[in-house]
Write an enzyme that holds these catalytic residues in place. Structure first.
Site, mmCIF file in Angstrom:
data_model
loop_
_atom_site.group_PDB
_atom_site.id
_atom_site.type_symbol
_atom_site.label_atom_id
_atom_site.label_comp_id
_atom_site.label_asym_id
_atom_site.label_seq_id
_atom_site.Cartn_x
_atom_site.Cartn_y
_atom_site.Cartn_z
ATOM 1 N N GLU A 44 -5.650 -12.015 6.532
ATOM 2 C CA GLU A 44 -7.009 -12.526 6.688
ATOM 3 C C GLU A 44 -7.943 -11.415 7.081
ATOM 4 O OE1 GLU A 44 -7.110 -15.619 9.641
ATOM 5 O OE2 GLU A 44 -5.027 -16.059 9.131
ATOM 6 N N CYS A 72 -14.034 -7.660 10.348
ATOM 7 C CA CYS A 72 -12.862 -7.748 11.227
ATOM 8 C C CYS A 72 -11.634 -7.763 10.326
ATOM 9 C CB CYS A 72 -12.941 -9.017 12.074
ATOM 10 S SG CYS A 72 -11.455 -9.249 13.082
ATOM 11 N N CYS A 90 2.690 -10.365 13.157
ATOM 12 C CA CYS A 90 2.602 -9.494 14.335
ATOM 13 C C CYS A 90 3.870 -9.652 15.158
ATOM 14 C CB CYS A 90 1.382 -9.887 15.171
ATOM 15 S SG CYS A 90 1.118 -8.788 16.579
ATOM 16 N N CYS A 126 2.205 -12.552 21.646
ATOM 17 C CA CYS A 126 1.361 -13.038 22.749
ATOM 18 C C CYS A 126 1.345 -14.573 22.682
ATOM 19 C CB CYS A 126 -0.053 -12.480 22.632
ATOM 20 S SG CYS A 126 -0.072 -10.678 22.693
ATOM 21 N N CYS A 145 -1.623 -16.647 20.922
ATOM 22 C CA CYS A 145 -2.199 -16.109 19.685
ATOM 23 C C CYS A 145 -1.501 -16.673 18.460
ATOM 24 C CB CYS A 145 -2.073 -14.585 19.699
ATOM 25 S SG CYS A 145 -2.705 -13.796 18.216
ATOM 26 N N GLU A 186 -0.747 -5.303 15.226
ATOM 27 C CA GLU A 186 -0.976 -4.348 16.298
ATOM 28 C C GLU A 186 -1.311 -2.989 15.665
ATOM 29 O OE1 GLU A 186 -1.693 -4.092 19.434
ATOM 30 O OE2 GLU A 186 -1.650 -1.943 19.063
ATOM 31 N N SER A 238 -6.344 -5.259 25.105
ATOM 32 C CA SER A 238 -6.214 -6.693 25.387
ATOM 33 C C SER A 238 -5.412 -6.877 26.668
ATOM 34 C CB SER A 238 -5.502 -7.385 24.221
ATOM 35 O OG SER A 238 -6.304 -7.277 23.073
ATOM 36 N N LEU A 239 -6.092 -7.001 27.799
ATOM 37 C CA LEU A 239 -5.415 -7.028 29.097
ATOM 38 C C LEU A 239 -4.938 -8.447 29.460
ATOM 39 C CD1 LEU A 239 -4.693 -4.921 31.218
ATOM 40 C CD2 LEU A 239 -6.814 -5.493 32.405
ATOM 41 N N HIS A 240 -5.859 -9.372 29.511
ATOM 42 C CA HIS A 240 -5.566 -10.805 29.697
ATOM 43 C C HIS A 240 -4.967 -11.211 31.046
ATOM 44 C CE1 HIS A 240 -6.555 -10.747 25.553
ATOM 45 N NE2 HIS A 240 -5.361 -10.526 25.075
ATOM 46 N N ASN A 257 -9.611 -19.674 22.236
ATOM 47 C CA ASN A 257 -9.938 -20.364 20.999
ATOM 48 C C ASN A 257 -8.746 -21.250 20.637
ATOM 49 O OD1 ASN A 257 -11.425 -20.828 18.699
ATOM 50 N ND2 ASN A 257 -11.629 -18.653 18.209
ATOM 51 N N CYS A 292 -7.823 -15.294 14.971
ATOM 52 C CA CYS A 292 -6.762 -14.538 14.294
ATOM 53 C C CYS A 292 -5.643 -15.427 13.791
ATOM 54 C CB CYS A 292 -6.044 -13.586 15.236
ATOM 55 S SG CYS A 292 -7.045 -12.827 16.425
HETATM 56 N N1 SAH Z 1 -2.996 -6.751 18.460
HETATM 57 C C1 SAH Z 1 -4.326 -6.408 18.816
HETATM 58 C C2 SAH Z 1 -5.403 -6.922 17.884
HETATM 59 C C3 SAH Z 1 -5.355 -8.342 17.411
HETATM 60 S S1 SAH Z 1 -5.874 -9.681 18.402
HETATM 61 C C4 SAH Z 1 -4.620 -6.806 20.234
HETATM 62 O O1 SAH Z 1 -3.748 -7.392 20.881
HETATM 63 O O2 SAH Z 1 -5.691 -6.480 20.728
HETATM 64 C C5 SAH Z 1 -7.560 -9.462 18.800
HETATM 65 C C6 SAH Z 1 -7.951 -10.122 20.105
HETATM 66 O O3 SAH Z 1 -7.992 -11.564 20.016
HETATM 67 C C7 SAH Z 1 -6.970 -9.802 21.211
HETATM 68 O O4 SAH Z 1 -7.650 -9.529 22.407
HETATM 69 C C8 SAH Z 1 -6.194 -11.095 21.295
HETATM 70 O O5 SAH Z 1 -5.508 -11.218 22.499
HETATM 71 C C9 SAH Z 1 -7.295 -12.127 21.101
HETATM 72 N N2 SAH Z 1 -6.799 -13.474 20.788
HETATM 73 C C10 SAH Z 1 -5.654 -13.824 20.191
HETATM 74 N N3 SAH Z 1 -5.546 -15.170 20.119
HETATM 75 C C11 SAH Z 1 -6.644 -15.701 20.676
HETATM 76 C C12 SAH Z 1 -7.110 -17.040 20.897
HETATM 77 N N4 SAH Z 1 -6.426 -18.096 20.506
HETATM 78 N N5 SAH Z 1 -8.309 -17.185 21.519
HETATM 79 C C13 SAH Z 1 -9.032 -16.115 21.897
HETATM 80 N N6 SAH Z 1 -8.647 -14.831 21.697
HETATM 81 C C14 SAH Z 1 -7.467 -14.625 21.105
#
Ligand code: SAH
Length: 346
Positions: free
Chosen positions: A91, A105, A112, A116, A119, A162, A216-218, A292, A335
């Site tokens: 996508e 984007c 992947c 996570c 995701c 990634e 992407s810390l989270h 999301n 994503c």
């Molecule tokens: N692998 C990379 C890039 C892809 S994801 C990374 O981890 O950064 C891009 C961003 O979207 C990341 O910060 C990811 O954690 C976030 N993301 C993934 N799923 C999501 C969701 N359901 N809602 C909001 N953000 C999300």
């Protein structure tokens, strides 16, 4: 089988054309058509002779993917699902905002491996890296969605995959679109988003390329991050921070830390305080992304009040914060969601 033109860089294309007995400036002309003039067929390259156009069309292919879906949302976000000759799909998304930014984007891998928990991209596992040409094709196809007089202004590598585990294809593709005889995108307007692979971040720091980095810390501590981002068990936050600090000191670019806010998971006031503590001495910025919703996942978006409180606490802690609002909801723009909604297709 035809050769894929987008797999070739400028010297490689010149060498191939030379082997066909053609002068170097033909490579310039072809590149101009493809990158600057959004042309996807040799037939349209009117400054080449008909014979040459025919020869090129027999030997090369400009785009090798097929568009399986093209969705548009009311906020003018557009999303493409592209299928490669091996049947795998990725996508990519075109985002427009009120500052007239036109952002592509793109994905860096099919699927992947990071897994996570929140995701959609990783739910079906990792398939393979994308090639230089496949990365470029996403960018060019999104650029083609714009009217003739417009072109992309920004690029974010935030789709599926990634990117730091596919730097050998990604960096040549980014070099190509930031070249001034190509799409001429400014390097400062290209952002690479990573789950946080310390060696990859160091590689970017040492290459001193001026792309922007988003991590992407989270979560503000390893215990919580290990549960949300399994990759963290290998890296740990301290190593990611050290690599990000090195990136900042060698490039002078402040690092963005992304934080997906998930209801009752990582949105407590103490998480905000701990995050502020981790980041306040750093020249960094936090990008908060309200979760999301993804089909099949149990997580929820926090209430507006909780988000506001989280922002306040970070700001009180001395951290710069931005909230990334959702775009393109009706077209599964998060994503991996479009690919998943099409996964049962024949
Ligand atoms: N692998 C990379 C890039 C892809 S994801 C990374 O981890 O950064 C891009 C961003 O979207 C990341 O910060 C990811 O954690 C976030 N993301 C993934 N799923 C999501 C969701 N359901 N809602 C909001 N953000 C999300």
């Amino acid at each position: 089988m035809k050769r894929s033109l987008l797999e070739l860089d400028k010297p490689e294309l010149s060498a191939e054309l030379k082997a066909l007995g053609l002068p170097a400036f033909r490579a310039e002309q072809i590149r101009q058509w493809v990158f600057a003039r959004k042309t996807a067929s040799f037939a349209a390259m009117t400054n080449l002779s008909l014979d040459l156009r025919k020869l090129l069309a027999e030997k090369y292919e400009i785009f090798c993917g097929k568009i399986i879906a093209h969705k548009k949302s009311t906020d003018r976000t557009e999303k493409l699902l592209i299928e490669w000759p091996d049947g795998h799909r990725v996508e990519c998304v075109l985002l427009r905002d009120d500052r007239n930014h036109r952002t592509a984007c793109i994905s860096s891998q099919v699927g992947c491996a990071m897994g996570c928990l929140f995701c959609a991209s990783g739910l079906d596992g990792f398939v393979r890296n994308l090639t230089r040409g496949e990365i470029l094709e996403q960018i060019l196809r999104l650029n083609q969605l714009l009217p003739h007089t417009e072109r992309l202004t920004h690029l974010v590598v935030m789709g599926t995959g990634e990117p730091l585990l596919n730097l050998s294809a990604l960096l040549p593709a980014l070099d190509e679109v930031t070249a001034n005889d190509s799409l001429d995108l400014s390097k400062r307007r290209v952002t690479i988003s990573t789950v946080g692979i310390p060696q990859g971040i160091e590689q970017l720091a040492d290459a001193a390329v001026s792309y922007r980095l988003a991590v992407s810390l989270h979560a503000p501590n390893d215990a919580l991050r290990n549960t949300l981002v399994p990759q963290n068990r290998h890296s740990g936050i301290a190593k990611i921070m050290a690599a990000s600090d090195r990136f900042f000191s060698t490039t002078g670019r402040r690092v963005t830390f992304e934080y997906v806010l998930i209801d009752q998971v990582n949105d407590h006031p103490e998480h905000a305080r701990e995050l502020a503590q981790l980041l306040k001495k750093r020249t960094a910025i936090v990008n908060l992304i309200p979760f999301n919703p993804v089909e099949d996942l149990p997580y929820r978006t926090p209430a507006a009040d909780t988000i506001r409180k989280f922002v306040e606490l970070l700001e009180q802690g001395g951290v710069d914060v931005k909230i990334r609002y959702k775009k393109g909801d009706p077209i599964d723009a998060a994503c991996g969601q479009l690919r998943r909604s099409f996964r049962d297709d024949p």
